[in-house]
Design a protein around this motif. Structure first.
Motif, PDB file in Angstrom:
ATOM      1  N   ARG A 416     -14.220 -33.824 -32.581  1.00 54.35           N
ATOM      2  CA  ARG A 416     -14.300 -32.911 -33.723  1.00 54.35           C
ATOM      3  C   ARG A 416     -15.758 -32.673 -34.132  1.00 54.35           C
ATOM      4  O   ARG A 416     -16.130 -31.560 -34.522  1.00 54.35           O
ATOM      5  N   ILE A 417     -16.560 -33.713 -34.048  1.00 50.03           N
ATOM      6  CA  ILE A 417     -17.986 -33.544 -34.364  1.00 50.03           C
ATOM      7  C   ILE A 417     -18.659 -32.675 -33.308  1.00 50.03           C
ATOM      8  O   ILE A 417     -19.416 -31.747 -33.624  1.00 50.03           O
ATOM      9  N   ALA A 418     -18.366 -32.961 -32.039  1.00 46.33           N
ATOM     10  CA  ALA A 418     -19.002 -32.224 -30.941  1.00 46.33           C
ATOM     11  C   ALA A 418     -18.643 -30.745 -30.969  1.00 46.33           C
ATOM     12  O   ALA A 418     -19.430 -29.895 -30.522  1.00 46.33           O
ATOM     13  N   GLU A 419     -17.465 -30.417 -31.480  1.00 39.59           N
ATOM     14  CA  GLU A 419     -17.036 -29.020 -31.559  1.00 39.59           C
ATOM     15  C   GLU A 419     -17.877 -28.221 -32.557  1.00 39.59           C
ATOM     16  O   GLU A 419     -17.880 -26.990 -32.526  1.00 39.59           O
ATOM     17  N   MET A 420     -18.624 -28.918 -33.431  1.00 39.67           N
ATOM     18  CA  MET A 420     -19.389 -28.238 -34.477  1.00 39.67           C
ATOM     19  C   MET A 420     -20.893 -28.498 -34.384  1.00 39.67           C
ATOM     20  O   MET A 420     -21.703 -27.649 -34.746  1.00 39.67           O
ATOM     21  N   SER A 421     -21.252 -29.667 -33.925  1.00 39.84           N
ATOM     22  CA  SER A 421     -22.644 -30.103 -34.010  1.00 39.84           C
ATOM     23  C   SER A 421     -23.521 -29.410 -32.966  1.00 39.84           C
ATOM     24  O   SER A 421     -23.182 -29.361 -31.781  1.00 39.84           O
ATOM     25  N   THR A 422     -24.672 -28.900 -33.425  1.00 43.32           N
ATOM     26  CA  THR A 422     -25.635 -28.258 -32.519  1.00 43.32           C
ATOM     27  C   THR A 422     -27.023 -28.875 -32.623  1.00 43.32           C
ATOM     28  O   THR A 422     -27.809 -28.830 -31.676  1.00 43.32           O
ATOM     29  N   ASP A 423     -27.327 -29.466 -33.768  1.00 42.63           N
ATOM     30  CA  ASP A 423     -28.654 -30.041 -34.000  1.00 42.63           C
ATOM     31  C   ASP A 423     -28.475 -31.343 -34.782  1.00 42.63           C
ATOM     32  O   ASP A 423     -28.692 -31.394 -35.999  1.00 42.63           O
ATOM     33  N   VAL A 429     -22.635 -35.757 -41.309  1.00 47.99           N
ATOM     34  CA  VAL A 429     -21.191 -35.663 -41.090  1.00 47.99           C
ATOM     35  C   VAL A 429     -20.476 -36.487 -42.162  1.00 47.99           C
ATOM     36  O   VAL A 429     -20.809 -37.659 -42.385  1.00 47.99           O
ATOM     37  N   LEU A 430     -19.506 -35.865 -42.813  1.00 45.27           N
ATOM     38  CA  LEU A 430     -18.680 -36.563 -43.800  1.00 45.27           C
ATOM     39  C   LEU A 430     -17.234 -36.577 -43.306  1.00 45.27           C
ATOM     40  O   LEU A 430     -16.637 -35.515 -43.093  1.00 45.27           O
ATOM     41  N   LEU A 431     -16.700 -37.764 -43.092  1.00 49.37           N
ATOM     42  CA  LEU A 431     -15.282 -37.911 -42.774  1.00 49.37           C
ATOM     43  C   LEU A 431     -14.536 -38.054 -44.096  1.00 49.37           C
ATOM     44  O   LEU A 431     -14.809 -38.977 -44.870  1.00 49.37           O
ATOM     45  N   ILE A 432     -13.601 -37.150 -44.362  1.00 49.26           N
ATOM     46  CA  ILE A 432     -12.879 -37.185 -45.639  1.00 49.26           C
ATOM     47  C   ILE A 432     -11.399 -37.428 -45.372  1.00 49.26           C
ATOM     48  O   ILE A 432     -10.764 -36.702 -44.598  1.00 49.26           O
ATOM     49  N   ALA A 433     -10.856 -38.458 -46.030  1.00 52.82           N
ATOM     50  CA  ALA A 433      -9.458 -38.851 -45.833  1.00 52.82           C
ATOM     51  C   ALA A 433      -8.706 -38.831 -47.159  1.00 52.82           C
ATOM     52  O   ALA A 433      -9.298 -38.739 -48.242  1.00 52.82           O
ATOM     53  N   ALA A 495     -26.725 -33.773 -49.326  1.00 53.38           N
ATOM     54  CA  ALA A 495     -27.011 -33.621 -47.897  1.00 53.38           C
ATOM     55  C   ALA A 495     -27.367 -32.184 -47.550  1.00 53.38           C
ATOM     56  O   ALA A 495     -28.176 -31.924 -46.644  1.00 53.38           O
ATOM     57  N   GLY A 496     -26.771 -31.221 -48.274  1.00 51.82           N
ATOM     58  CA  GLY A 496     -27.018 -29.812 -47.974  1.00 51.82           C
ATOM     59  C   GLY A 496     -28.416 -29.348 -48.306  1.00 51.82           C
ATOM     60  O   GLY A 496     -28.842 -28.281 -47.843  1.00 51.82           O
ATOM     61  N   LYS A 497     -29.144 -30.104 -49.083  1.00 51.10           N
ATOM     62  CA  LYS A 497     -30.519 -29.719 -49.433  1.00 51.10           C
ATOM     63  C   LYS A 497     -31.464 -29.869 -48.253  1.00 51.10           C
ATOM     64  O   LYS A 497     -32.543 -29.257 -48.237  1.00 51.10           O
ATOM     65  N   ASN A 498     -31.069 -30.694 -47.282  1.00 48.03           N
ATOM     66  CA  ASN A 498     -31.978 -30.983 -46.167  1.00 48.03           C
ATOM     67  C   ASN A 498     -31.290 -30.842 -44.812  1.00 48.03           C
ATOM     68  O   ASN A 498     -31.576 -31.603 -43.890  1.00 48.03           O
ATOM     69  N   GLY A 499     -30.351 -29.909 -44.685  1.00 46.23           N
ATOM     70  CA  GLY A 499     -29.710 -29.710 -43.392  1.00 46.23           C
ATOM     71  C   GLY A 499     -28.258 -29.275 -43.524  1.00 46.23           C
ATOM     72  O   GLY A 499     -27.760 -29.005 -44.626  1.00 46.23           O
ATOM     73  N   ARG A 500     -27.591 -29.203 -42.378  1.00 47.66           N
ATOM     74  CA  ARG A 500     -26.180 -28.795 -42.345  1.00 47.66           C
ATOM     75  C   ARG A 500     -25.285 -29.960 -42.759  1.00 47.66           C
ATOM     76  O   ARG A 500     -25.575 -31.124 -42.464  1.00 47.66           O
ATOM     77  N   VAL A 501     -24.174 -29.611 -43.389  1.00 50.17           N
ATOM     78  CA  VAL A 501     -23.156 -30.606 -43.738  1.00 50.17           C
ATOM     79  C   VAL A 501     -21.884 -30.260 -42.965  1.00 50.17           C
ATOM     80  O   VAL A 501     -21.345 -29.151 -43.100  1.00 50.17           O
ATOM     81  N   LEU A 502     -21.435 -31.206 -42.154  1.00 44.75           N
ATOM     82  CA  LEU A 502     -20.215 -31.025 -41.371  1.00 44.75           C
ATOM     83  C   LEU A 502     -19.132 -31.933 -41.953  1.00 44.75           C
ATOM     84  O   LEU A 502     -19.299 -33.157 -41.986  1.00 44.75           O
ATOM     85  N   VAL A 503     -18.049 -31.341 -42.415  1.00 52.12           N
ATOM     86  CA  VAL A 503     -16.931 -32.106 -42.966  1.00 52.12           C
ATOM     87  C   VAL A 503     -15.834 -32.183 -41.905  1.00 52.12           C
ATOM     88  O   VAL A 503     -15.398 -31.152 -41.375  1.00 52.12           O
TER      89      VAL A 503
END
Length: 563
Positions: A416-423, A429-433, A495-503
């Motif tokens: 799931r991370i690899a499907e989104m992550s480019t840099d 990355v935040l895993l939310i349950a 986290a969004g102030k200094n880069g992408r946030v992937l949930v």
């Protein structure tokens, strides 16, 4: 000599071809001897009907024994010997005796129990437990009570047993009837409830003791409110008039007592109890195994996604799905459908994140736990905690759950991370349950998620991520949810102030309420969830593991067969 050698060689070739060791013992064949009280014409007819139905599925025979049983050579010897011989002729190599008696303390059972081996022609004998030990019998009593009760809170309940020969047996019999009363009280809150035991008419001072019992009951019945009188016995029943229940009803004919002359038999649960007892005593085959899988369930796309992970198992096992949070009616339907397909042992899968989720509730529903959870919100929503109905089944159960505790789930999270992550160096990355209501349960969930994060960090790509964090939002508990959602929103903003946030939606499928909870924030979310071939393998491995424990291998079956 030459011909003799050829014969020996031929025998060895045939033996090798069969794959069976020369000294292998044949697995034992169990026959079931149902020992029941002689109740007279109508009562015995009920018992014979029950046992004949049982015999359609299991090798069984009926042996009657009466109140006048006098020993090995008495008049009941013919019934017991004939039943044992019937089993032997059917191929039985050992006998399991099933006592169709409520209590181990029944005087008739106590007399016959040590003498049964005298009738079995040398076959080994072992005894199954009596009826009072199984919740299926508690359900019979509950059904009898519910047929009479209108408003339990204002009613008085009296369960009546019978057959005591002395004070000691009266106490022991009462203890077993008390168990059944305890079962009824899980579901019905009576103003007052008690049990009494009548003495057998052949007991010393029976008339006086029974008169005292009647006087005490009459005093209760005279009090304000309805009094329910429920017989808990398998007593004499020569005809409808000459029966224990008819006699008992006559004792209180001129009172306002609420009464029906219905004993433990006949009732569908009696057959289930016989079959369940037989299932416990019989080595099980792969053909008699089935699987019930309990996912949470949601909309059709959610259900379809989950069933895609289950589908590969359908070619290996009979499978039923019981969606919900331990819904006893849905579970009952799933179990019944498997039984109709010949299943006798069921692997029940709690398709929930952690092993303890729904465990105490479903263990009770399946009869694996004696008591229902009083207040168990470990993985549950805030639904009212009350004793749910237990399944009415002869099947035996083994269970497992907790797919997120499978280390391989980290592989799915990596996808799931690899499907989104480019840099990765500029990504958080935040895993939310979902989370739990109790702090203890929620901490356990976070601990499992953090273990998976440690596994992710072993991957070169994930190791470069700026940060990976585990969060829960405790969705169904408003007070806790307010705080955890605020924490999640703050984490995204920071986290969004200094880069992408992937949930990453750390749930079985979809993202649930996360979009609404995180509205107005800048982030990207992967909503695919954890449905993946890894989840299928977790199901397969769990079912295979329990199956291996339930079905002895060929060598183990031979070991069991050894004397």
């Amino acid at each position: 000599m030459f011909l003799h050698k050829l014969s020996v060689i031929a025998a060895l070739v045939m033996l090798c071809a069969s794959g069976t060791p020369a000294n292998a013992a044949t697995p034992s064949q169990v026959g079931f001897l149902v020992v029941a009280p002689d109740r007279g014409f109508l009562g015995n007819q009920e018992v014979r009907t029950l046992v004949e139905e049982f015999k359609k599925s299991y090798p069984a025979a009926l042996g009657l024994v009466g109140r006048d049983y006098t020993g090995v050579d008495g008049e009941y010897a013919v019934y017991l010997s004939r039943a044992a011989q019937e089993l032997k002729q059917a191929g039985a190599t050992e006998i399991v005796t099933i006592p169709l008696f409520l209590s181990e303390a029944d005087p008739i059972l106590m007399r016959i129990k040590p003498l049964v081996p005298a009738y079995t022609g040398g076959l080994p004998v072992r005894w199954a437990p009596t009826m009072a030990h199984d919740y299926l019998i508690g359900q019979i009593v509950l059904d009898r009570v519910e047929a009479l009760s209108e408003q339990a809170e204002s009613e008085r309940l009296i369960l009546v047993g019978a057959g005591a020969m002395d004070e000691a047996s009266a106490i022991a019999l009462k203890a077993d009837v008390d168990k059944l009363l305890g079962y009824v009280k899980r579901y019905k809150d009576f103003r007052d409830a008690e049990t009494v035991i009548y003495y057998d008419r052949a007991a010393d001072n029976a008339e006086q003791n029974n008169r005292e019992i009647k006087s005490r009951l009459l005093a209760h019945i005279a009090k304000q409110g309805r009094t329910l009188l429920v017989p808990v016995s398998i007593g004499p029943k020569f005809d409808t008039a000459m029966s224990l229940t008819s006699w008992l009803g006559g004792q209180f004919k001129q009172t306002q007592v609420v009464y029906k002359p219905n004993e433990l038999l006949p009732h569908p649960n009696a057959l289930l109890w016989l079959k369940k007892t037989a299932n416990r005593e019989t080595p099980l085959s792969a053909a008699s195994l089935g699987v019930v899988i309990m996912p949470h369930g949601s909309t059709q796309p959610w259900n379809d996604a989950v069933e895609s992970a289950i589908q590969p198992l359908r070619s290996q096992y009979p499978i039923e799905i019981a969606y919900g949070m331990g819904d006893p009616h849905i579970i009952q339907d799933a179990v019944s459908r498997l039984e109709q397909r010949g299943v006798r042992r069921i692997v029940f899968v709690r398709m929930y994140a952690l092993n303890h989720h729904m465990k105490s509730l479903t263990d009770y529903i399946l009869g694996l736990a004696e008591y229902a959870p009083e207040s168990d919100h470990r993985g549950r929503h805030d639904h009212a905690a009350e004793a749910p109905p237990q399944v009415r089944t002869a099947a035996l159960f083994s269970t497992f759950g907790g797919y997120e505790q499978n280390p391989a789930i980290a592989q799915v999270l990596h996808k799931r991370i690899a499907e989104m992550s480019t840099d990765p160096a500029n990504e958080t990355v935040l895993l939310i349950a979902h989370g739990e209501g109790t702090d203890e349960g929620n901490d356990q969930w976070l601990a499992v998620m953090n273990q998976n994060i440690e596994r992710l960090r072993q991957d070169p790509h994930c190791a470069k991520l700026k940060d990976v964090r585990a969060l829960t939002v405790r969705e169904d508990w408003p007070k806790e949810r307010e705080q955890t959602v605020a924490t999640a929103r703050a984490a995204i903003e920071t986290a969004g102030k200094n880069g992408r946030v992937l949930v990453i939606a750390n749930r079985l499928y979809g993202s649930g309420p996360y979009k609404a909870m995180l509205k107005g924030l800048t982030y990207e979310m992967n909503e695919k969830g954890l449905v993946d071939p890894v989840l299928t393998r977790w199901l397969e491995d769990g079912v295979r593991r329990l199956t291996a424990e339930l079905i002895p291998h060929d060598t183990e079956q031979r070991r069991i067969a050894q004397p």
